[in-house]
Write a protein that holds these residues in place. Structure first.
Motif, mmCIF file in Angstrom:
data_model
loop_
_atom_site.group_PDB
_atom_site.id
_atom_site.type_symbol
_atom_site.label_atom_id
_atom_site.label_comp_id
_atom_site.label_asym_id
_atom_site.label_seq_id
_atom_site.Cartn_x
_atom_site.Cartn_y
_atom_site.Cartn_z
ATOM 1 N N ALA A 122 0.000 10.909 2.584
ATOM 2 C CA ALA A 122 -0.931 9.805 2.880
ATOM 3 C C ALA A 122 -0.201 8.649 3.557
ATOM 4 O O ALA A 122 -0.705 8.058 4.516
ATOM 5 C CB ALA A 122 -1.604 9.335 1.593
ATOM 6 N N ASP A 123 1.001 8.348 3.079
ATOM 7 C CA ASP A 123 1.793 7.267 3.687
ATOM 8 C C ASP A 123 2.168 7.595 5.126
ATOM 9 O O ASP A 123 2.261 6.711 5.974
ATOM 10 C CB ASP A 123 3.082 7.032 2.888
ATOM 11 N N ILE A 124 2.425 8.868 5.400
ATOM 12 C CA ILE A 124 2.804 9.297 6.752
ATOM 13 C C ILE A 124 1.600 9.229 7.693
ATOM 14 O O ILE A 124 1.696 8.680 8.790
ATOM 15 C CB ILE A 124 3.387 10.733 6.721
ATOM 16 N N LEU A 125 0.479 9.775 7.260
ATOM 17 C CA LEU A 125 -0.671 9.937 8.166
ATOM 18 C C LEU A 125 -1.577 8.714 8.259
ATOM 19 O O LEU A 125 -2.272 8.543 9.259
ATOM 20 C CB LEU A 125 -1.521 11.135 7.712
ATOM 21 N N MET A 126 -1.598 7.901 7.186
ATOM 22 C CA MET A 126 -2.550 6.784 7.131
ATOM 23 C C MET A 126 -1.856 5.475 6.757
ATOM 24 O O MET A 126 -2.223 4.825 5.768
ATOM 25 C CB MET A 126 -3.662 7.116 6.114
ATOM 26 N N ARG A 172 3.105 16.716 -11.007
ATOM 27 C CA ARG A 172 3.637 15.388 -10.681
ATOM 28 C C ARG A 172 4.308 15.419 -9.303
ATOM 29 O O ARG A 172 4.099 14.533 -8.471
ATOM 30 C CB ARG A 172 4.651 14.941 -11.756
ATOM 31 N N MET A 173 5.106 16.464 -9.069
ATOM 32 C CA MET A 173 5.768 16.576 -7.762
ATOM 33 C C MET A 173 4.764 16.824 -6.643
ATOM 34 O O MET A 173 4.927 16.331 -5.534
ATOM 35 C CB MET A 173 6.802 17.691 -7.793
ATOM 36 N N GLU A 174 3.727 17.585 -6.950
ATOM 37 C CA GLU A 174 2.685 17.803 -5.942
ATOM 38 C C GLU A 174 1.985 16.485 -5.606
ATOM 39 O O GLU A 174 1.684 16.213 -4.440
ATOM 40 C CB GLU A 174 1.688 18.854 -6.421
ATOM 41 N N ALA A 175 1.765 15.666 -6.632
ATOM 42 C CA ALA A 175 1.142 14.358 -6.386
ATOM 43 C C ALA A 175 2.072 13.483 -5.542
ATOM 44 O O ALA A 175 1.621 12.735 -4.666
ATOM 45 C CB ALA A 175 0.818 13.676 -7.712
ATOM 46 N N MET A 212 0.832 -1.210 0.000
ATOM 47 C CA MET A 212 0.000 0.000 0.000
ATOM 48 C C MET A 212 0.867 1.262 0.000
ATOM 49 O O MET A 212 0.382 2.351 -0.226
ATOM 50 C CB MET A 212 -0.891 -0.014 1.243
ATOM 51 N N THR A 213 2.174 1.101 0.280
ATOM 52 C CA THR A 213 3.021 2.298 0.268
ATOM 53 C C THR A 213 3.370 2.694 -1.163
ATOM 54 O O THR A 213 3.373 1.873 -2.065
ATOM 55 C CB THR A 213 4.326 2.076 1.071
ATOM 56 N N SER A 214 3.665 3.972 -1.333
ATOM 57 C CA SER A 214 3.904 4.523 -2.657
ATOM 58 C C SER A 214 5.339 4.296 -3.109
ATOM 59 O O SER A 214 6.210 3.929 -2.321
ATOM 60 C CB SER A 214 3.631 6.025 -2.617
ATOM 61 N N LYS A 215 5.594 4.574 -4.394
ATOM 62 C CA LYS A 215 6.963 4.480 -4.898
ATOM 63 C C LYS A 215 7.852 5.540 -4.247
ATOM 64 O O LYS A 215 9.044 5.341 -4.068
ATOM 65 C CB LYS A 215 7.009 4.565 -6.418
ATOM 66 N N GLU A 216 7.241 6.663 -3.852
ATOM 67 C CA GLU A 216 8.005 7.705 -3.148
ATOM 68 C C GLU A 216 8.523 7.162 -1.815
ATOM 69 O O GLU A 216 9.642 7.413 -1.415
ATOM 70 C CB GLU A 216 7.141 8.937 -2.897
#
Ligand code: ZN
Length: 165
Positions: free
Chosen positions: A120-124, A110-113, A1-5
């Motif tokens: 989202a990864d930090i908070l949820m 793109r950077m804003e996304a 569920m975590t992002s590529k970032e």
């Protein structure tokens, strides 16, 4: 569920974030501080949610500014979003980045996304969502979005996006 970032972060950065994800809601102000960032509540214009700009007074060299007139859940997301810029785009902060209420800035969409996905990864984080589901004995369904949002102190809209409902 975590992002590529998320997967681009160093082990040390991940450890710092995960240290704040042992209980909910995630103490995002404390996390900013752990990264050496100061968080300042500011009377920003109505169309601006937050900013990150250079500072000689913070350990990391940047201050996060949050619009003091916005709701707490919104301020929390803004802090997490600016931490995202710090972790992913620090080389582009330059004289500062100012984010509108739609989280648009002079950086690309793109950077804003990317910063939004990091927030989202930090908070949820998935593990806290599972913990809440277990603690409150509620399933991960649309019916209980409000309860998850309340427990994580995020907006219902952010929670819906996270749960994909
Ligand atoms: Zn931004």
């Amino acid at each position: 569920m975590t992002s590529k970032e998320w997967r681009q972060l160093s082990a040390e950065q991940l450890e710092t974030i995960e240290g704040f994800q042992q209980s909910y809601p995630v103490k995002v102000g404390g996390l900013a501080k752990a990264f050496g960032l100061r968080v300042l509540l500011k009377p920003l214009p109505a169309k601006i949610s937050g900013e990150i700009r250079p500072s000689t007074e913070s350990e990391a060299g940047f201050d996060i500014g949050v619009n003091r007139f916005e709701k707490n859940t919104r301020q929390r997301f803004t802090i997490a979003h600016e931490i995202g810029h710090f972790l992913l785009h620090s080389h582009l902060i330059g004289g500062g980045i100012t984010d509108t209420v739609l989280y648009r800035s002079r950086l690309s969409n793109r950077m804003e996304a990317e910063a939004n996905r990091m927030a989202a990864d930090i908070l949820m984080p998935a593990k806290l969502i599972r913990k809440i589901s277990s603690d409150l004995k509620i399933p991960l369904t649309e019916e209980f979005v409000d309860e998850f949002a309340e427990a994580l102190q995020v907006s219902v809209q952010a929670m819906k996006i996270r749960l994909g409902v």
